[in-house]
Scaffold this motif. Structure first.
Motif, PDB file in Angstrom:
ATOM      1  N   GLY A  46      65.340  52.951 -62.305  1.00  0.00           N
ATOM      2  CA  GLY A  46      65.562  52.168 -61.900  1.00  0.00           C
ATOM      3  C   GLY A  46      64.312  51.754 -62.022  1.00  0.00           C
ATOM      4  O   GLY A  46      63.593  50.231 -60.763  1.00  0.00           O
ATOM      5  N   LYS A  47      63.606  51.913 -62.813  1.00  0.00           N
ATOM      6  CA  LYS A  47      61.689  51.440 -63.159  1.00  0.00           C
ATOM      7  C   LYS A  47      62.171  50.589 -64.640  1.00  0.00           C
ATOM      8  O   LYS A  47      62.811  51.074 -65.440  1.00  0.00           O
ATOM      9  CB  LYS A  47      60.863  52.713 -62.723  1.00  0.00           C
ATOM     10  N   THR A  48      61.292  49.899 -64.698  1.00  0.00           N
ATOM     11  CA  THR A  48      60.806  48.899 -66.000  1.00  0.00           C
ATOM     12  C   THR A  48      59.648  49.414 -66.947  1.00  0.00           C
ATOM     13  O   THR A  48      58.981  49.552 -65.694  1.00  0.00           O
ATOM     14  CB  THR A  48      60.739  47.747 -66.210  1.00  0.00           C
ATOM     15  N   TYR A  49      59.463  49.303 -67.824  1.00  0.00           N
ATOM     16  CA  TYR A  49      58.441  50.297 -68.212  1.00  0.00           C
ATOM     17  C   TYR A  49      58.066  48.809 -69.367  1.00  0.00           C
ATOM     18  O   TYR A  49      58.758  47.813 -69.662  1.00  0.00           O
ATOM     19  CB  TYR A  49      58.534  51.122 -68.667  1.00  0.00           C
ATOM     20  N   GLY A  50      57.121  48.789 -70.558  1.00  0.00           N
ATOM     21  CA  GLY A  50      56.468  47.563 -70.939  1.00  0.00           C
ATOM     22  C   GLY A  50      56.813  47.911 -72.370  1.00  0.00           C
ATOM     23  O   GLY A  50      56.597  46.927 -73.267  1.00  0.00           O
ATOM     24  N   GLY A  51      56.935  48.938 -72.327  1.00  0.00           N
ATOM     25  CA  GLY A  51      57.376  49.505 -73.980  1.00  0.00           C
ATOM     26  C   GLY A  51      58.146  51.056 -74.180  1.00  0.00           C
ATOM     27  O   GLY A  51      58.389  51.201 -72.972  1.00  0.00           O
ATOM     28  N   TYR A  52      58.968  50.358 -75.207  1.00  0.00           N
ATOM     29  CA  TYR A  52      59.724  51.890 -75.802  1.00  0.00           C
ATOM     30  C   TYR A  52      58.867  53.692 -75.637  1.00  0.00           C
ATOM     31  O   TYR A  52      59.323  54.075 -74.683  1.00  0.00           O
ATOM     32  CB  TYR A  52      59.924  51.131 -76.994  1.00  0.00           C
ATOM     33  N   GLU A  53      57.856  52.868 -76.256  1.00  0.00           N
ATOM     34  CA  GLU A  53      57.470  54.413 -75.996  1.00  0.00           C
ATOM     35  C   GLU A  53      56.868  54.652 -74.640  1.00  0.00           C
ATOM     36  O   GLU A  53      57.056  55.924 -74.433  1.00  0.00           O
ATOM     37  CB  GLU A  53      55.559  54.479 -76.851  1.00  0.00           C
ATOM     38  N   VAL A  54      56.758  54.170 -73.996  1.00  0.00           N
ATOM     39  CA  VAL A  54      55.823  54.145 -72.701  1.00  0.00           C
ATOM     40  C   VAL A  54      56.971  55.060 -71.746  1.00  0.00           C
ATOM     41  O   VAL A  54      57.889  56.003 -70.855  1.00  0.00           O
ATOM     42  CB  VAL A  54      55.714  52.876 -71.734  1.00  0.00           C
ATOM     43  N   ALA A  55      58.500  54.050 -71.806  1.00  0.00           N
ATOM     44  CA  ALA A  55      60.069  54.397 -70.891  1.00  0.00           C
ATOM     45  C   ALA A  55      60.128  55.694 -71.699  1.00  0.00           C
ATOM     46  O   ALA A  55      60.475  56.810 -70.729  1.00  0.00           O
ATOM     47  CB  ALA A  55      61.045  53.805 -71.244  1.00  0.00           C
ATOM     48  N   LEU A  56      60.290  56.049 -73.525  1.00  0.00           N
ATOM     49  CA  LEU A  56      60.030  57.305 -73.472  1.00  0.00           C
ATOM     50  C   LEU A  56      59.190  58.617 -72.822  1.00  0.00           C
ATOM     51  O   LEU A  56      59.256  59.502 -72.351  1.00  0.00           O
ATOM     52  CB  LEU A  56      60.548  57.640 -75.223  1.00  0.00           C
ATOM     53  N   ALA A  57      57.816  58.829 -72.941  1.00  0.00           N
ATOM     54  CA  ALA A  57      57.135  59.224 -72.978  1.00  0.00           C
ATOM     55  C   ALA A  57      57.298  59.272 -71.373  1.00  0.00           C
ATOM     56  O   ALA A  57      57.295  60.703 -70.747  1.00  0.00           O
ATOM     57  CB  ALA A  57      55.139  58.636 -72.205  1.00  0.00           C
ATOM     58  N   GLU A  58      57.866  58.782 -70.153  1.00  0.00           N
ATOM     59  CA  GLU A  58      57.702  58.923 -68.371  1.00  0.00           C
ATOM     60  C   GLU A  58      59.660  59.602 -68.832  1.00  0.00           C
ATOM     61  O   GLU A  58      59.462  60.672 -68.293  1.00  0.00           O
ATOM     62  CB  GLU A  58      57.814  57.304 -68.277  1.00  0.00           C
ATOM     63  N   ALA A  59      60.325  59.500 -69.732  1.00  0.00           N
ATOM     64  CA  ALA A  59      61.513  59.937 -69.110  1.00  0.00           C
ATOM     65  C   ALA A  59      61.050  61.366 -69.490  1.00  0.00           C
ATOM     66  O   ALA A  59      61.633  62.602 -69.155  1.00  0.00           O
ATOM     67  CB  ALA A  59      62.514  59.315 -69.948  1.00  0.00           C
ATOM     68  N   LYS A  60      60.666  62.165 -70.659  1.00  0.00           N
ATOM     69  CA  LYS A  60      60.245  63.303 -70.966  1.00  0.00           C
ATOM     70  C   LYS A  60      59.724  64.020 -69.488  1.00  0.00           C
ATOM     71  O   LYS A  60      59.330  64.775 -69.666  1.00  0.00           O
ATOM     72  CB  LYS A  60      58.840  63.207 -72.149  1.00  0.00           C
ATOM     73  N   LYS A  61      58.328  63.300 -70.017  1.00  0.00           N
ATOM     74  CA  LYS A  61      57.530  63.626 -68.221  1.00  0.00           C
ATOM     75  C   LYS A  61      58.188  64.129 -67.453  1.00  0.00           C
ATOM     76  O   LYS A  61      58.320  65.182 -67.107  1.00  0.00           O
ATOM     77  CB  LYS A  61      56.517  62.582 -67.828  1.00  0.00           C
ATOM     78  N   LEU A  62      59.231  63.552 -66.679  1.00  0.00           N
ATOM     79  CA  LEU A  62      60.194  63.431 -65.576  1.00  0.00           C
ATOM     80  C   LEU A  62      61.043  64.974 -65.825  1.00  0.00           C
ATOM     81  O   LEU A  62      61.718  65.657 -65.008  1.00  0.00           O
ATOM     82  CB  LEU A  62      61.001  62.377 -65.503  1.00  0.00           C
ATOM     83  N   ILE A  63      61.856  64.830 -67.184  1.00  0.00           N
ATOM     84  CA  ILE A  63      62.880  66.049 -67.618  1.00  0.00           C
ATOM     85  C   ILE A  63      61.458  67.579 -67.158  1.00  0.00           C
ATOM     86  O   ILE A  63      62.188  68.009 -66.453  1.00  0.00           O
ATOM     87  CB  ILE A  63      63.328  65.934 -69.106  1.00  0.00           C
ATOM     88  N   ASN A  64      60.873  67.287 -68.065  1.00  0.00           N
ATOM     89  CA  ASN A  64      59.332  68.306 -67.514  1.00  0.00           C
ATOM     90  C   ASN A  64      59.125  68.935 -66.321  1.00  0.00           C
ATOM     91  O   ASN A  64      59.390  70.011 -66.033  1.00  0.00           O
ATOM     92  CB  ASN A  64      58.198  68.355 -68.700  1.00  0.00           C
ATOM     93  N   SER A  65      59.204  68.304 -65.715  1.00  0.00           N
ATOM     94  CA  SER A  65      58.690  68.451 -63.949  1.00  0.00           C
ATOM     95  C   SER A  65      60.365  68.762 -63.440  1.00  0.00           C
ATOM     96  O   SER A  65      59.511  69.282 -62.536  1.00  0.00           O
ATOM     97  CB  SER A  65      58.165  67.445 -63.304  1.00  0.00           C
ATOM     98  N   ARG A  66      60.937  68.313 -63.659  1.00  0.00           N
ATOM     99  CA  ARG A  66      63.000  68.695 -63.207  1.00  0.00           C
ATOM    100  C   ARG A  66      62.465  70.515 -63.367  1.00  0.00           C
ATOM    101  O   ARG A  66      62.533  70.950 -62.973  1.00  0.00           O
ATOM    102  CB  ARG A  66      63.229  68.124 -63.459  1.00  0.00           C
ATOM    103  N   LYS A  67      62.228  70.593 -65.099  1.00  0.00           N
ATOM    104  CA  LYS A  67      62.222  71.960 -65.606  1.00  0.00           C
ATOM    105  C   LYS A  67      61.572  72.622 -64.687  1.00  0.00           C
ATOM    106  O   LYS A  67      61.350  73.998 -64.660  1.00  0.00           O
ATOM    107  CB  LYS A  67      62.495  72.175 -66.791  1.00  0.00           C
ATOM    108  N   ASN A  68      60.124  72.051 -64.726  1.00  0.00           N
ATOM    109  CA  ASN A  68      58.653  73.173 -63.871  1.00  0.00           C
ATOM    110  C   ASN A  68      59.359  73.171 -62.541  1.00  0.00           C
ATOM    111  O   ASN A  68      58.763  74.813 -62.419  1.00  0.00           O
ATOM    112  CB  ASN A  68      57.934  72.169 -64.156  1.00  0.00           C
ATOM    113  N   LEU A  69      59.953  72.892 -61.777  1.00  0.00           N
ATOM    114  CA  LEU A  69      60.992  72.733 -60.550  1.00  0.00           C
ATOM    115  C   LEU A  69      61.830  73.887 -60.446  1.00  0.00           C
ATOM    116  O   LEU A  69      61.726  75.395 -59.240  1.00  0.00           O
ATOM    117  CB  LEU A  69      61.020  71.464 -60.022  1.00  0.00           C
ATOM    118  N   LYS A  70      62.759  74.160 -61.723  1.00  0.00           N
ATOM    119  CA  LYS A  70      63.090  75.269 -61.150  1.00  0.00           C
ATOM    120  C   LYS A  70      62.781  76.781 -61.747  1.00  0.00           C
ATOM    121  O   LYS A  70      64.260  77.656 -61.412  1.00  0.00           O
ATOM    122  CB  LYS A  70      64.353  74.512 -62.636  1.00  0.00           C
ATOM    123  N   LEU A  71      61.727  77.357 -62.168  1.00  0.00           N
ATOM    124  CA  LEU A  71      61.232  78.308 -62.355  1.00  0.00           C
ATOM    125  C   LEU A  71      60.941  78.957 -61.208  1.00  0.00           C
ATOM    126  O   LEU A  71      60.860  78.384 -60.637  1.00  0.00           O
ATOM    127  CB  LEU A  71      59.914  78.194 -63.005  1.00  0.00           C
TER     128      LEU A  71
END
Length: 71
Positions: A46-71
């Motif tokens: 539900g957010k928009t980003y100015g570039g492809y690489e920015v969106a990809l980096a944000e997606a990876k950051k979100l996934i990593n944070s979700r995985k860290n919460l499960k530890l």
């Protein structure tokens, strides 16, 4: 990659990065993403980003944070 979206596998998750339609006021196009565990339905962010690489980096950051919460 097509002009509209690209699906990437990352660390057990699928990320679909999609280009938004052209904004009528600015004429710009932005990027957004959906993600989910591989084989599961994708959840839009539900957010928009100015570039492809920015969106990809944000997606990876979100996934990593979700995985860290499960530890």
């Amino acid at each position: 990659m097509t002009d509209n979206y690209n699906t990437i596998e990352y660390d057990g998750y699928s990320i679909q990065i999609e280009r938004t339609p052209v904004e009528q006021m600015t004429g710009e196009r932005y990027w957004t993403f959906s993600f989910g565990q591989t084989g599961q339905p994708l959840l839009p962010v539900g957010k928009t980003y100015g570039g492809y690489e920015v969106a990809l980096a944000e997606a990876k950051k979100l996934i990593n944070s979700r995985k860290n919460l499960k530890l």
